[in-house]
Design an enzyme around this catalytic site. Structure first.
Site, PDB file in Angstrom:
ATOM      1  N   LYS A  45       0.859  -1.173   0.000  1.00 44.00           N
ATOM      2  CA  LYS A  45       0.000   0.000   0.000  1.00 44.00           C
ATOM      3  C   LYS A  45       0.901   1.229   0.000  1.00 44.00           C
ATOM      4  CE  LYS A  45      -1.397   2.722   2.892  1.00 44.00           C
ATOM      5  NZ  LYS A  45      -1.251   3.935   1.987  1.00 44.00           N
ATOM      6  N   GLU A  50      10.172   1.343  10.360  1.00 41.81           N
ATOM      7  CA  GLU A  50      11.149   2.418  10.134  1.00 41.81           C
ATOM      8  C   GLU A  50      10.405   3.723  10.342  1.00 41.81           C
ATOM      9  OE1 GLU A  50      14.406  -0.087   9.020  1.00 41.81           O
ATOM     10  OE2 GLU A  50      14.218   2.009   9.613  1.00 41.81           O
ATOM     11  N   CYS A  55      13.715  10.881   6.775  1.00 39.89           N
ATOM     12  CA  CYS A  55      13.673  10.523   8.193  1.00 39.89           C
ATOM     13  C   CYS A  55      15.051  10.628   8.832  1.00 39.89           C
ATOM     14  CB  CYS A  55      13.161   9.112   8.343  1.00 39.89           C
ATOM     15  SG  CYS A  55      14.187   7.976   7.426  1.00 39.89           S
ATOM     16  N   GLU A  92      10.208  16.513  15.026  1.00 42.72           N
ATOM     17  CA  GLU A  92      10.822  16.396  13.706  1.00 42.72           C
ATOM     18  C   GLU A  92      10.142  17.394  12.769  1.00 42.72           C
ATOM     19  OE1 GLU A  92       9.696  12.820  11.621  1.00 42.72           O
ATOM     20  OE2 GLU A  92      11.757  12.557  10.968  1.00 42.72           O
TER      21      GLU A  92
HETATM   22  N1  LIG Z   1      12.364   5.635   9.336  1.00 46.51           N
HETATM   23  C1  LIG Z   1      12.276   5.815   8.044  1.00 46.51           C
HETATM   24  O1  LIG Z   1      12.974   5.186   7.228  1.00 46.51           O
HETATM   25  C2  LIG Z   1      11.288   6.810   7.515  1.00 46.51           C
HETATM   26  C3  LIG Z   1      10.410   7.495   8.342  1.00 46.51           C
HETATM   27  N2  LIG Z   1       9.522   8.413   7.826  1.00 46.51           N
HETATM   28  C4  LIG Z   1       8.683   9.203   8.712  1.00 46.51           C
HETATM   29  O2  LIG Z   1       7.335   9.322   8.158  1.00 46.51           O
HETATM   30  C5  LIG Z   1       6.856  10.659   8.367  1.00 46.51           C
HETATM   31  C6  LIG Z   1       6.537  11.314   7.055  1.00 46.51           C
HETATM   32  O3  LIG Z   1       6.042  10.385   6.122  1.00 46.51           O
HETATM   33  P1  LIG Z   1       4.479  10.225   5.948  1.00 46.51           P
HETATM   34  O4  LIG Z   1       4.204   9.463   4.702  1.00 46.51           O
HETATM   35  O5  LIG Z   1       3.793  11.544   6.105  1.00 46.51           O
HETATM   36  O6  LIG Z   1       4.114   9.313   7.185  1.00 46.51           O
HETATM   37  P2  LIG Z   1       2.712   8.670   7.533  1.00 46.51           P
HETATM   38  O7  LIG Z   1       3.031   7.850   8.695  1.00 46.51           O
HETATM   39  O8  LIG Z   1       1.609   9.646   7.613  1.00 46.51           O
HETATM   40  O9  LIG Z   1       2.332   7.716   6.261  1.00 46.51           O
HETATM   41  C7  LIG Z   1       3.154   6.651   5.924  1.00 46.51           C
HETATM   42  C8  LIG Z   1       2.272   5.593   5.264  1.00 46.51           C
HETATM   43  O10 LIG Z   1       1.318   5.149   6.222  1.00 46.51           O
HETATM   44  C9  LIG Z   1       0.010   5.210   5.667  1.00 46.51           C
HETATM   45  N3  LIG Z   1      -0.936   5.429   6.751  1.00 46.51           N
HETATM   46  C10 LIG Z   1      -1.218   6.575   7.401  1.00 46.51           C
HETATM   47  N4  LIG Z   1      -2.144   6.350   8.373  1.00 46.51           N
HETATM   48  C11 LIG Z   1      -2.447   5.018   8.309  1.00 46.51           C
HETATM   49  C12 LIG Z   1      -3.327   4.148   9.024  1.00 46.51           C
HETATM   50  N5  LIG Z   1      -4.088   4.602  10.026  1.00 46.51           N
HETATM   51  N6  LIG Z   1      -3.376   2.828   8.689  1.00 46.51           N
HETATM   52  C13 LIG Z   1      -2.616   2.352   7.684  1.00 46.51           C
HETATM   53  N7  LIG Z   1      -1.749   3.116   6.968  1.00 46.51           N
HETATM   54  C14 LIG Z   1      -1.677   4.432   7.285  1.00 46.51           C
HETATM   55  C15 LIG Z   1       0.078   6.334   4.669  1.00 46.51           C
HETATM   56  O11 LIG Z   1      -0.960   6.197   3.708  1.00 46.51           O
HETATM   57  C16 LIG Z   1       1.456   6.090   4.063  1.00 46.51           C
HETATM   58  O12 LIG Z   1       1.363   5.067   3.100  1.00 46.51           O
HETATM   59  C17 LIG Z   1       7.935  11.378   9.109  1.00 46.51           C
HETATM   60  O13 LIG Z   1       7.713  11.269  10.495  1.00 46.51           O
HETATM   61  C18 LIG Z   1       9.211  10.612   8.767  1.00 46.51           C
HETATM   62  O14 LIG Z   1      10.202  10.706   9.748  1.00 46.51           O
HETATM   63  C19 LIG Z   1       9.422   8.651   6.484  1.00 46.51           C
HETATM   64  C20 LIG Z   1      10.287   7.977   5.631  1.00 46.51           C
HETATM   65  C21 LIG Z   1      11.292   7.042   6.080  1.00 46.51           C
HETATM   66  O1  LIG Z   2      12.505   7.580   3.672  1.00 40.97           O
HETATM   67  C1  LIG Z   2      13.562   8.001   4.032  1.00 40.97           C
HETATM   68  O2  LIG Z   2      13.715   9.037   4.671  1.00 40.97           O
HETATM   69  C2  LIG Z   2      14.737   7.210   3.613  1.00 40.97           C
HETATM   70  O3  LIG Z   2      14.900   6.125   4.488  1.00 40.97           O
HETATM   71  C3  LIG Z   2      15.927   8.086   3.627  1.00 40.97           C
HETATM   72  S1  LIG Z   2      17.274   7.373   2.862  1.00 40.97           S
HETATM   73  O4  LIG Z   2      17.155   5.892   2.890  1.00 40.97           O
HETATM   74  O5  LIG Z   2      17.281   7.853   1.458  1.00 40.97           O
HETATM   75  O6  LIG Z   2      18.380   7.854   3.655  1.00 40.97           O
END
Ligand SMILES: NC(=O)C1=CN([C@@H]2O[C@H](COP(=O)(O)OP(=O)(O)OC[C@H]3O[C@@H](n4cnc5c(N)ncnc54)[C@H](O)[C@@H]3O)[C@@H](O)[C@H]2O)C=CC1
Ligand SMILES: O=C(O)[C@H](O)CS(=O)(=O)O
Length: 483
Positions: free
Chosen positions: A180, A255, A289, A386
């Site tokens: 998804k 993650e 992230c 963040e």
């Molecule tokens: N640790 C990592 O590798 C990463 C962490 N992030 C974190 O994600 C955040 C930003 O990305 P967003 O896409 O806005 O995050 P988000 O958590 O809002 O969405 C991520 C995914 O979860 C889905 N989603 C949202 N609510 C849901 C629910 N209740 N049930 C099932 N799926 C749901 C969204 O449709 C999307 O596909 C930031 O906090 C960032 O730090 C983002 C990318 C990488």
């Molecule tokens: O979604 C992200 O923020 C990625 O994990 C960052 S990275 O893998 O390109 O560092």
């Protein structure tokens, strides 16, 4: 958006080898975050379509896991080659729906393909072991077996790489997958699915369902057929999914969010630290992230670093990702822009000083100026939250111990960075920082061969590296009575 291969722009979902719309006919609109213009419609699927995708993955599992690792690896390499062959079109889709500069989007296509290549090989190395038995009448073996049907829920900021970083190890291990993608960036996911189909993956091995995240996610979490959920996104959503998976005791890879410190010590190479800070902060307009979220600068070089860093940040060209030379695209949406504005306003109200930026960009829309604030203190929101945008808050410290304590003063533990030319300090600080990943004299740490992931409330599990495939394997112990 002009694609060399227009067939990559898909407006339907791949479920059980068929391209279908939502049962209701409902659609989601995909918009360009740079212009706000509509670029496509994709199905707004829900629980029923998700159940069919799970059933398809379940039906495809026996034949897929029965292939040899070499056979699965060959299909993965075919997919990798197709991703690279279509990298320009994939980059155009990433930029159109996600906003990032085209050069970064092109880099993401290559980065995402590297996970497919890596796990095409790692699938052949899921070694077991024999264990000397304490009982002469038995022989003990350990074998690795695929977990089974897996679900992947992915974010908008890396709409290609976050999918291949999950799907490649899952398929290499012999699992089948339902993906998804984020509502904001479904087109890249659907293009990846089209290339997987072209590579020859059998029907049901990879399914992509777009639409209502709560309905789709709820089904993926509740289904006892789904044995594993891999999620990348915010910590808040990660907590919800973890709770939703509890009734069926799923394996989890999470993650999640970060709050990365970027520490500059007096003994740092300041020029190198400035270059590293620009990468660690402004990659994907600060929407990764692992982006540096707090800059901790030692008093002796504070003003020197601050002035040089701000001067370089102010030079970053802001614009639509498709425009030549653009280094900073738009925030993904109005909510993302509002969060940056709120953090800046809070810091200024509490005494921070603007060194560059500090306001919306003249382009309007979701564009914000690359911003550096000085004199930031721990009572400000940016210390704990963040930002996920182009805001660099500079904190000041006097002693090494103080910097480590400040860096660790967060519930997050994903990535951290520091610059120092003292080898003893590098060891001390590297060991003392409570993070899953630490960049030392570098602001760019991500690749396919190293374990990516965090501790504390930044998640569980690792992606990439030799560890990433273990997330999709079960360990089975065989005890043979030999008489
Ligand atoms: N640790 C990592 O590798 C990463 C962490 N992030 C974190 O994600 C955040 C930003 O990305 P967003 O896409 O806005 O995050 P988000 O958590 O809002 O969405 C991520 C995914 O979860 C889905 N989603 C949202 N609510 C849901 C629910 N209740 N049930 C099932 N799926 C749901 C969204 O449709 C999307 O596909 C930031 O906090 C960032 O730090 C983002 C990318 C990488
Ligand atoms: O979604 C992200 O923020 C990625 O994990 C960052 S990275 O893998 O390109 O560092």
């Amino acid at each position: 958006m002009n694609l060399q291969n227009p067939g990559l722009l898909r407006s339907t979902n791949l479920i059980d080898g068929k391209w279908v719309g939502a049962d209701s006919g409902a659609t989601l609109t995909v918009v360009d975050p740079a212009s706000g213009e509509r670029i496509a419609e994709v199905p707004r699927c829900g629980a029923a379509e998700t159940r069919r995708a799970i059933a398809a993955a379940d039906a495809a599992l026996p034949a897929w896991r029965a292939l040899t690792a070499r056979q699965r690896g060959q299909l993965l390499l075919a997919w990798q080659r197709l991703i690279l062959d279509h990298a320009d079109d994939l980059a155009a889709l990433i930029t159109a729906e996600g906003g990032k500069p085209l050069s970064e989007a092109r880099g993401e296509a290559t980065y995402g393909a590297s996970f497919v290549e890596w796990f095409a090989e790692e699938g052949k190395r899921t070694y077991g072991e024999s264990i000397p038995s304490p009982n002469p009448a038995t022989r003990l073996l350990v074998v690795k077996q695929p977990v089974g049907v897996c679900a992947a829920i992915t974010p908008w900021n890396f709409p290609l790489a976050m999918i291949t970083r999950k799907v490649a190890p899952a398929l290499a291990a012999g699992c089948t997958v339902v993906v998804k993608p984020a509502e904001a960036t479904p087109l890249t996911a659907l293009a990846l699915a089209a290339l997987a189909e072209q590579a020859g993956f059998p029907a049901g091995v990879l399914n992509v369902v777009t639409g209502d995240p709560v309905a789709i996610g709820g089904e993926l979490c509740a289904s006892p057929i789904v044995k594993k959920l891999s999620f990348t996104g915010s910590t808040a959503v990660g907590r919800k999914l973890m709770a939703q998976c509890a009734p069926t005791i799923k394996k989890l890879s999470l993650e999640l969010g970060g709050n990365a410190p970027f520490i500059v010590f007096d003994d740092a190479d300041v020029d190198a630290a400035v270059e590293g800070a620009l990468v660690a902060k402004y990659r994907n307009t600060g929407q990764t992230c692992v982006c540096a979220n707090r800059f901790l600068v030692q008093a002796g070089i504070y003003e020197d670093f601050a002035s040089r860093f701000a001067a370089r940040a102010a030079e970053l060209k802001v614009g639509a990702g498709s425009e030549p030379g653009v280094a900073q695209g738009p925030l993904i949406n109005a909510a993302g822009l509002a969060k940056v504005e709120a953090h800046v306003a809070d810091a200024l109200a509490k005494g921070a000083r603007v060194l560059c930026g500090g306001a919306r960009h003249a382009r309007g829309g979701n564009f914000y100026q690359p911003t550096v604030l000085a004199d930031v203190t721990r009572d400000m929101q940016v210390a704990r939250e963040e930002t996920f945008g182009p805001l660099a808050p500079l904190f000041r410290f006097e002693r090494e111990e103080e910097a480590v304590a400040m860096a660790n003063d967060t519930e997050f533990g994903l990535a951290a960075y520091f610059y120092s030319r003292d080898i003893g300090r590098a060891w001390r600080v590297g060991e003392a920082l409570e993070y899953g990943m630490v960049g030392i004299n570098t602001g760019l740490i991500s690749n396919e061969v190293a374990p990516f992931g965090g501790i504390k409330q930044s998640g569980v599990g690792r992606e990439g590296s030799k560890y990433g495939i273990e997330e999709y394997l079960e360990v089975k112990y065989l005890c043979f009575a030999v008489g």
